[in-house]
Write a protein that holds these residues in place. Sequence first.
Motif, PDB file in Angstrom:
ATOM      1  N   ASP A  15       0.807  -1.081  -0.078  1.00  0.00           N
ATOM      2  CA  ASP A  15      -0.138  -0.108   0.183  1.00  0.00           C
ATOM      3  C   ASP A  15       0.877   1.277  -0.096  1.00  0.00           C
ATOM      4  OD1 ASP A  15       0.707  -0.798   3.083  1.00  0.00           O
ATOM      5  OD2 ASP A  15      -0.132   1.363   3.120  1.00  0.00           O
ATOM      6  N   ALA A  16       0.392   2.324  -0.472  1.00  0.00           N
ATOM      7  CA  ALA A  16       1.231   3.517  -0.354  1.00  0.00           C
ATOM      8  C   ALA A  16       0.343   4.801  -0.358  1.00  0.00           C
ATOM      9  CB  ALA A  16       2.211   3.803  -1.870  1.00  0.00           C
ATOM     10  N   PRO A  17       0.571   5.746   0.272  1.00  0.00           N
ATOM     11  CA  PRO A  17      -0.279   6.889   0.302  1.00  0.00           C
ATOM     12  C   PRO A  17      -0.356   7.642  -1.217  1.00  0.00           C
ATOM     13  CG  PRO A  17       1.494   7.151   2.040  1.00  0.00           C
ATOM     14  CD  PRO A  17       1.819   5.946   1.164  1.00  0.00           C
ATOM     15  N   GLY A  18      -1.288   7.983  -1.611  1.00  0.00           N
ATOM     16  CA  GLY A  18      -1.561   8.606  -2.719  1.00  0.00           C
ATOM     17  C   GLY A  18      -2.524   7.749  -3.755  1.00  0.00           C
ATOM     18  N   LEU A  19      -2.443   6.502  -3.255  1.00  0.00           N
ATOM     19  CA  LEU A  19      -3.380   5.561  -4.166  1.00  0.00           C
ATOM     20  C   LEU A  19      -4.811   6.468  -3.942  1.00  0.00           C
ATOM     21  CD1 LEU A  19      -1.918   2.388  -3.199  1.00  0.00           C
ATOM     22  CD2 LEU A  19      -2.013   3.131  -5.551  1.00  0.00           C
ATOM     23  N   ASN A  20      -5.497   6.590  -2.988  1.00  0.00           N
ATOM     24  CA  ASN A  20      -6.837   7.025  -2.853  1.00  0.00           C
ATOM     25  C   ASN A  20      -6.882   8.046  -3.424  1.00  0.00           C
ATOM     26  OD1 ASN A  20      -8.092   4.795  -1.420  1.00  0.00           O
ATOM     27  ND2 ASN A  20      -6.759   5.422   0.427  1.00  0.00           N
ATOM     28  N   PRO A  21      -6.147   8.999  -3.485  1.00  0.00           N
ATOM     29  CA  PRO A  21      -6.219  10.641  -4.277  1.00  0.00           C
ATOM     30  C   PRO A  21      -6.489  10.203  -5.889  1.00  0.00           C
ATOM     31  CG  PRO A  21      -4.566  10.749  -2.821  1.00  0.00           C
ATOM     32  CD  PRO A  21      -4.834   9.513  -2.447  1.00  0.00           C
ATOM     33  N   ALA A  22      -5.331   8.915  -6.232  1.00  0.00           N
ATOM     34  CA  ALA A  22      -5.674   8.863  -7.844  1.00  0.00           C
ATOM     35  C   ALA A  22      -6.895   8.129  -8.139  1.00  0.00           C
ATOM     36  CB  ALA A  22      -4.177   7.608  -7.890  1.00  0.00           C
ATOM     37  N   ILE A  23      -7.410   7.511  -7.249  1.00  0.00           N
ATOM     38  CA  ILE A  23      -8.729   6.815  -7.477  1.00  0.00           C
ATOM     39  C   ILE A  23      -9.770   7.963  -7.659  1.00  0.00           C
ATOM     40  CG2 ILE A  23     -10.706   5.061  -6.649  1.00  0.00           C
ATOM     41  CD1 ILE A  23      -8.247   3.524  -5.508  1.00  0.00           C
ATOM     42  N   LYS A  24      -9.705   8.858  -6.734  1.00  0.00           N
ATOM     43  CA  LYS A  24     -10.392  10.101  -6.715  1.00  0.00           C
ATOM     44  C   LYS A  24     -10.228  10.802  -8.181  1.00  0.00           C
ATOM     45  CE  LYS A  24     -11.708  14.722  -4.980  1.00  0.00           C
ATOM     46  NZ  LYS A  24     -11.517  15.465  -3.518  1.00  0.00           N
ATOM     47  N   GLY A  25      -8.924  10.935  -8.346  1.00  0.00           N
ATOM     48  CA  GLY A  25      -8.819  11.809  -9.707  1.00  0.00           C
ATOM     49  C   GLY A  25      -9.331  10.759 -11.208  1.00  0.00           C
ATOM     50  N   LEU A  26      -9.223   9.525 -10.809  1.00  0.00           N
ATOM     51  CA  LEU A  26      -9.912   8.654 -11.890  1.00  0.00           C
ATOM     52  C   LEU A  26     -11.372   8.793 -11.993  1.00  0.00           C
ATOM     53  CD1 LEU A  26      -9.175   6.305 -13.917  1.00  0.00           C
ATOM     54  CD2 LEU A  26      -9.774   4.713 -12.161  1.00  0.00           C
ATOM     55  N   VAL A  27     -11.844   8.674 -10.893  1.00  0.00           N
ATOM     56  CA  VAL A  27     -13.475   8.595 -10.958  1.00  0.00           C
ATOM     57  C   VAL A  27     -13.957  10.096 -11.204  1.00  0.00           C
ATOM     58  CG1 VAL A  27     -15.372   8.609  -9.566  1.00  0.00           C
ATOM     59  CG2 VAL A  27     -13.656   6.919  -9.105  1.00  0.00           C
ATOM     60  N   TYR A  28     -13.631  11.099 -10.995  1.00  0.00           N
ATOM     61  CA  TYR A  28     -13.797  12.382 -11.227  1.00  0.00           C
ATOM     62  C   TYR A  28     -13.701  12.482 -12.591  1.00  0.00           C
ATOM     63  CZ  TYR A  28     -15.021  14.576  -6.708  1.00  0.00           C
ATOM     64  OH  TYR A  28     -15.543  14.821  -5.598  1.00  0.00           O
ATOM     65  N   ARG A  29     -12.690  12.379 -13.313  1.00  0.00           N
ATOM     66  CA  ARG A  29     -12.399  12.561 -14.568  1.00  0.00           C
ATOM     67  C   ARG A  29     -13.067  11.611 -15.552  1.00  0.00           C
ATOM     68  NH1 ARG A  29     -12.046  16.254 -18.231  1.00  0.00           N
ATOM     69  NH2 ARG A  29     -10.257  15.780 -19.901  1.00  0.00           N
ATOM     70  N   ALA A  30     -13.275  10.459 -15.043  1.00  0.00           N
ATOM     71  CA  ALA A  30     -13.992   9.449 -16.033  1.00  0.00           C
ATOM     72  C   ALA A  30     -15.353   9.879 -16.097  1.00  0.00           C
ATOM     73  CB  ALA A  30     -13.869   7.977 -15.321  1.00  0.00           C
ATOM     74  N   VAL A 309      -4.005  12.925  -7.736  1.00  0.00           N
ATOM     75  CA  VAL A 309      -5.169  13.072  -8.552  1.00  0.00           C
ATOM     76  C   VAL A 309      -4.879  13.380  -9.942  1.00  0.00           C
ATOM     77  CG1 VAL A 309      -6.652  13.966  -6.745  1.00  0.00           C
ATOM     78  CG2 VAL A 309      -5.044  15.553  -7.752  1.00  0.00           C
ATOM     79  N   LEU A 310      -3.646  13.875 -10.265  1.00  0.00           N
ATOM     80  CA  LEU A 310      -3.280  14.034 -11.496  1.00  0.00           C
ATOM     81  C   LEU A 310      -3.023  12.988 -12.398  1.00  0.00           C
ATOM     82  CD1 LEU A 310      -0.550  16.780 -11.252  1.00  0.00           C
ATOM     83  CD2 LEU A 310      -3.085  17.134 -12.148  1.00  0.00           C
ATOM     84  N   PHE A 311      -2.374  11.863 -11.458  1.00  0.00           N
ATOM     85  CA  PHE A 311      -2.112  10.453 -12.437  1.00  0.00           C
ATOM     86  C   PHE A 311      -3.380   9.792 -12.824  1.00  0.00           C
ATOM     87  CE2 PHE A 311       2.491   9.134 -10.567  1.00  0.00           C
ATOM     88  CZ  PHE A 311       2.899   9.983 -11.457  1.00  0.00           C
ATOM     89  N   GLY A 312      -4.466   9.822 -11.844  1.00  0.00           N
ATOM     90  CA  GLY A 312      -5.718   9.412 -11.939  1.00  0.00           C
ATOM     91  C   GLY A 312      -6.476   9.947 -12.933  1.00  0.00           C
ATOM     92  N   ALA A 313      -6.617  11.307 -12.694  1.00  0.00           N
ATOM     93  CA  ALA A 313      -7.171  11.816 -13.895  1.00  0.00           C
ATOM     94  C   ALA A 313      -6.837  11.505 -15.341  1.00  0.00           C
ATOM     95  CB  ALA A 313      -7.162  13.435 -13.792  1.00  0.00           C
ATOM     96  N   ARG A 314      -5.295  11.580 -15.275  1.00  0.00           N
ATOM     97  CA  ARG A 314      -4.784  11.258 -16.855  1.00  0.00           C
ATOM     98  C   ARG A 314      -4.840  10.019 -17.342  1.00  0.00           C
ATOM     99  NH1 ARG A 314      -3.465  11.370 -20.970  1.00  0.00           N
ATOM    100  NH2 ARG A 314      -1.443  12.081 -21.990  1.00  0.00           N
ATOM    101  N   ALA A 315      -5.175   9.022 -16.282  1.00  0.00           N
ATOM    102  CA  ALA A 315      -5.536   7.575 -16.666  1.00  0.00           C
ATOM    103  C   ALA A 315      -6.684   7.663 -17.223  1.00  0.00           C
ATOM    104  CB  ALA A 315      -5.422   6.732 -15.169  1.00  0.00           C
ATOM    105  N   ALA A 316      -7.791   8.426 -16.603  1.00  0.00           N
ATOM    106  CA  ALA A 316      -9.348   8.414 -17.154  1.00  0.00           C
ATOM    107  C   ALA A 316      -9.279   8.722 -18.603  1.00  0.00           C
ATOM    108  CB  ALA A 316      -9.924   9.086 -16.481  1.00  0.00           C
ATOM    109  N   ASP A 317      -8.344   9.885 -18.747  1.00  0.00           N
ATOM    110  CA  ASP A 317      -8.090  10.538 -20.254  1.00  0.00           C
ATOM    111  C   ASP A 317      -7.410   9.434 -21.192  1.00  0.00           C
ATOM    112  OD1 ASP A 317      -9.473  12.999 -19.657  1.00  0.00           O
ATOM    113  OD2 ASP A 317      -7.249  13.907 -19.418  1.00  0.00           O
ATOM    114  N   ALA A 318      -6.586   8.508 -20.756  1.00  0.00           N
ATOM    115  CA  ALA A 318      -5.833   7.712 -21.575  1.00  0.00           C
ATOM    116  C   ALA A 318      -7.007   6.649 -22.077  1.00  0.00           C
ATOM    117  CB  ALA A 318      -4.838   6.970 -20.871  1.00  0.00           C
ATOM    118  N   VAL A 319      -7.508   6.315 -20.934  1.00  0.00           N
ATOM    119  CA  VAL A 319      -8.868   5.414 -21.219  1.00  0.00           C
ATOM    120  C   VAL A 319      -9.894   5.756 -22.265  1.00  0.00           C
ATOM    121  CG1 VAL A 319     -10.874   3.905 -20.329  1.00  0.00           C
ATOM    122  CG2 VAL A 319      -8.620   3.991 -18.896  1.00  0.00           C
TER     123      VAL A 319
END
Length: 372
Positions: A15-30, A309-319
């Motif tokens: 586990d690592a701090p930053g994972l939950n922010p990434a999921i938030k970024g992904l969900v919001y941008r998706a 959040v930046l990584f997660g949002a970028r992942a949503a864009d990539a998808v």
Amino acid sequence: MAQVKRIGVLTGGGDAPGLNPAIKGLVYRAADHDITVSGLYDGWRGLLNPLPDPLPLDRAHVRRWDRDGGTNLGSSRTNPFKSTTETGERVDRSAEVFENIERLGLDAIVACGGEDTLGVAARLSDKGVPVVGVPKTIDKDLAETDYTLGFDTALRNVTEIIERSRTPAGSHGWVQVIEVMGRHAGHLALWSGVAGGAHLILIPEYPFLYEKIFHLLRERLGDTRASPRDPQRPRYSVIVVAEGAYAEDGGLVTIDDRHDAFGHARLGGIGEVLSRRIMSETPYEARSAMLGHPQRGGAPSPVDRIMGVLFGARAADAVADGQFGKMISARGIAPACDLSLVDISKVLGKLNIVDVERHYDTERYHLKGIGM
Ligand code: F6P
């Protein structure tokens, strides 16, 4: 290309701090792309039988996740290509992953993890699974990216402990050895050692000599513990040692002889070995502390929240763009960073380790160029 309607997101490895922010970024941008997100539990295990019900994630659900450490989806070191059975056998269960992706109606997978989790992602991608990777590890040892989620928070945590170790060490006149995670990379040890003001820093990238450590200790502390005290001389020392550091005439120290599903041994114990050698071969009293998993603990630092959040949002864009078989890569660190996509296959098989030539003083066992 068929339009993606549903992403499955998972978090694998430590586990690592930053994972939950990434999921938030992904969900919001998706949501901006009209894509829904399902949370898969415990890394790749979330796609194996018996199939757990995924967690539907929407903006309301993840609104506050950027403040949470660890991973709210849970994690594991499951390798579907080498899954361990009850009898200890290792079997290939990747067919279940394909079936379950279909059964759950997932059009894409976002896998957040380090080398191992992304290694599975790459193999699945080769077999046609649409996958995007998000880099995560407190070790910061992934190639092709300047940042991996969790590193900054772990750096903060370890620095704080190094700082706190000064009062007992100073009061008692000890050599305090602090063992830090990082596997075969010394980033966490080197930079926390610098930030925490350690006297010596030992990293896996440069095997150390016990004799040289003893010499550097004598240089700082004198031949005996001064009495009456010499106010010009420090009476304690803090040594930061990476768990993967080893002596030139020794080997890696491990907790036991077991290996995980990716073939890794659990490193740990070099700090205690070093502390005992100091006690038996120098006049100094030594103590060791293995910091262990709390290094990865607590709420994410501002950098991990932002990068997450930046990584997660970028992942949503990539998808949404149909860019699969890629990992999000950062050049620079928040707030001044550029994100791009790199082939996951390019990330694997090579580690990002400390550049000894550039950063490590092999005579002083410290950061190069700061005269410590
Ligand atoms: O990769 C992250 C990490 O914390 C390493 O620094 C450490 O060696 C390893 O995980 C510990 O493994 P586990 O979490 O399985 O005990």
